[in-house]
Design a protein around this motif. Sequence first.
Motif, PDB file in Angstrom:
ATOM      1  N   VAL A 184       0.037  12.020  -9.687  1.00 17.68           N
ATOM      2  CA  VAL A 184      -0.555  13.348  -9.522  1.00 17.68           C
ATOM      3  C   VAL A 184       0.467  14.431  -9.846  1.00 17.68           C
ATOM      4  O   VAL A 184       0.133  15.460 -10.432  1.00 17.68           O
ATOM      5  CB  VAL A 184      -1.120  13.507  -8.092  1.00 17.68           C
ATOM      6  N   LEU A 185       1.698  14.200  -9.503  1.00 11.14           N
ATOM      7  CA  LEU A 185       2.747  15.180  -9.763  1.00 11.14           C
ATOM      8  C   LEU A 185       3.046  15.293 -11.257  1.00 11.14           C
ATOM      9  O   LEU A 185       3.137  16.404 -11.800  1.00 11.14           O
ATOM     10  CB  LEU A 185       4.010  14.789  -8.995  1.00 11.14           C
ATOM     11  N   VAL A 186       3.158  14.161 -11.940  1.00  8.24           N
ATOM     12  CA  VAL A 186       3.578  14.157 -13.347  1.00  8.24           C
ATOM     13  C   VAL A 186       2.413  14.414 -14.293  1.00  8.24           C
ATOM     14  O   VAL A 186       2.497  15.268 -15.173  1.00  8.24           O
ATOM     15  CB  VAL A 186       4.260  12.812 -13.690  1.00  8.24           C
ATOM     16  N   VAL A 187       1.331  13.686 -14.119  1.00  3.52           N
ATOM     17  CA  VAL A 187       0.239  13.748 -15.092  1.00  3.52           C
ATOM     18  C   VAL A 187      -0.643  14.967 -14.860  1.00  3.52           C
ATOM     19  O   VAL A 187      -0.941  15.719 -15.786  1.00  3.52           O
ATOM     20  CB  VAL A 187      -0.605  12.454 -15.055  1.00  3.52           C
ATOM     21  N   LEU A 206      -1.368   1.932 -11.887  1.00  3.93           N
ATOM     22  CA  LEU A 206      -0.605   3.176 -11.799  1.00  3.93           C
ATOM     23  C   LEU A 206       0.702   3.082 -12.581  1.00  3.93           C
ATOM     24  O   LEU A 206       1.098   4.042 -13.247  1.00  3.93           O
ATOM     25  CB  LEU A 206      -0.339   3.527 -10.335  1.00  3.93           C
ATOM     26  N   LEU A 207       1.370   1.935 -12.513  1.00  3.22           N
ATOM     27  CA  LEU A 207       2.597   1.751 -13.303  1.00  3.22           C
ATOM     28  C   LEU A 207       2.319   1.828 -14.801  1.00  3.22           C
ATOM     29  O   LEU A 207       3.073   2.460 -15.549  1.00  3.22           O
ATOM     30  CB  LEU A 207       3.242   0.411 -12.956  1.00  3.22           C
ATOM     31  N   THR A 218       1.159   9.439  -5.762  1.00  2.00           N
ATOM     32  CA  THR A 218       1.735  10.774  -5.624  1.00  2.00           C
ATOM     33  C   THR A 218       2.519  11.152  -6.872  1.00  2.00           C
ATOM     34  O   THR A 218       2.434  12.283  -7.363  1.00  2.00           O
ATOM     35  CB  THR A 218       2.636  10.837  -4.382  1.00  2.00           C
ATOM     36  N   ARG A 219       3.259  10.214  -7.404  1.00  2.00           N
ATOM     37  CA  ARG A 219       4.018  10.453  -8.640  1.00  2.00           C
ATOM     38  C   ARG A 219       3.082  10.745  -9.810  1.00  2.00           C
ATOM     39  O   ARG A 219       3.342  11.638 -10.628  1.00  2.00           O
ATOM     40  CB  ARG A 219       4.899   9.236  -8.936  1.00  2.00           C
ATOM     41  N   HIS A 225       0.832  -1.211   0.000  1.00  3.61           N
ATOM     42  CA  HIS A 225       0.000   0.000   0.000  1.00  3.61           C
ATOM     43  C   HIS A 225       0.867   1.261   0.000  1.00  3.61           C
ATOM     44  O   HIS A 225       0.508   2.256  -0.639  1.00  3.61           O
ATOM     45  CB  HIS A 225      -0.937   0.002   1.208  1.00  3.61           C
ATOM     46  N   ALA A 226       1.999   1.209   0.683  1.00  2.01           N
ATOM     47  CA  ALA A 226       2.917   2.348   0.659  1.00  2.01           C
ATOM     48  C   ALA A 226       3.463   2.563  -0.755  1.00  2.01           C
ATOM     49  O   ALA A 226       3.582   3.712  -1.213  1.00  2.01           O
ATOM     50  CB  ALA A 226       4.057   2.124   1.649  1.00  2.01           C
ATOM     51  N   ILE A 227       3.757   1.481  -1.456  1.00  6.88           N
ATOM     52  CA  ILE A 227       4.232   1.588  -2.836  1.00  6.88           C
ATOM     53  C   ILE A 227       3.142   2.199  -3.716  1.00  6.88           C
ATOM     54  O   ILE A 227       3.412   3.084  -4.545  1.00  6.88           O
ATOM     55  CB  ILE A 227       4.673   0.208  -3.369  1.00  6.88           C
TER      56      ILE A 227
END
Length: 92
Positions: free
Chosen positions: A40-43, A84-85, A37-38, A29-31
């Motif tokens: 939301v930051l990138v896309v 997400l990946l 977060t990545r 879940h942490a992954i």
Amino acid sequence: MFRVKCQRANNFVSGLQPLWFHASNVVLHAIASVLFTRLVLVVVGLEPRYAMLAGLIFATHPIHTEAVAGIVGRADILACIFFLLSFLTYHE
């Protein structure tokens, strides 16, 4: 298939101790939270502080309790990670 291999590896390392199944779900879940977060930051293109806030809300939202607490929820967490990946890979 991957979920079964993940459970086999967990069983090989720790036996049938529920603590380790729960700990591995927390790590997964942490992954997923870091990947969100990545994303939301990138896309989406939010500022880093707002992306961090969105990741914290995602990580602590009560709807994820069942997925992290139970062994059956591992499929949900792994599906989230792979989605997400794939989305991040497609976007780049």
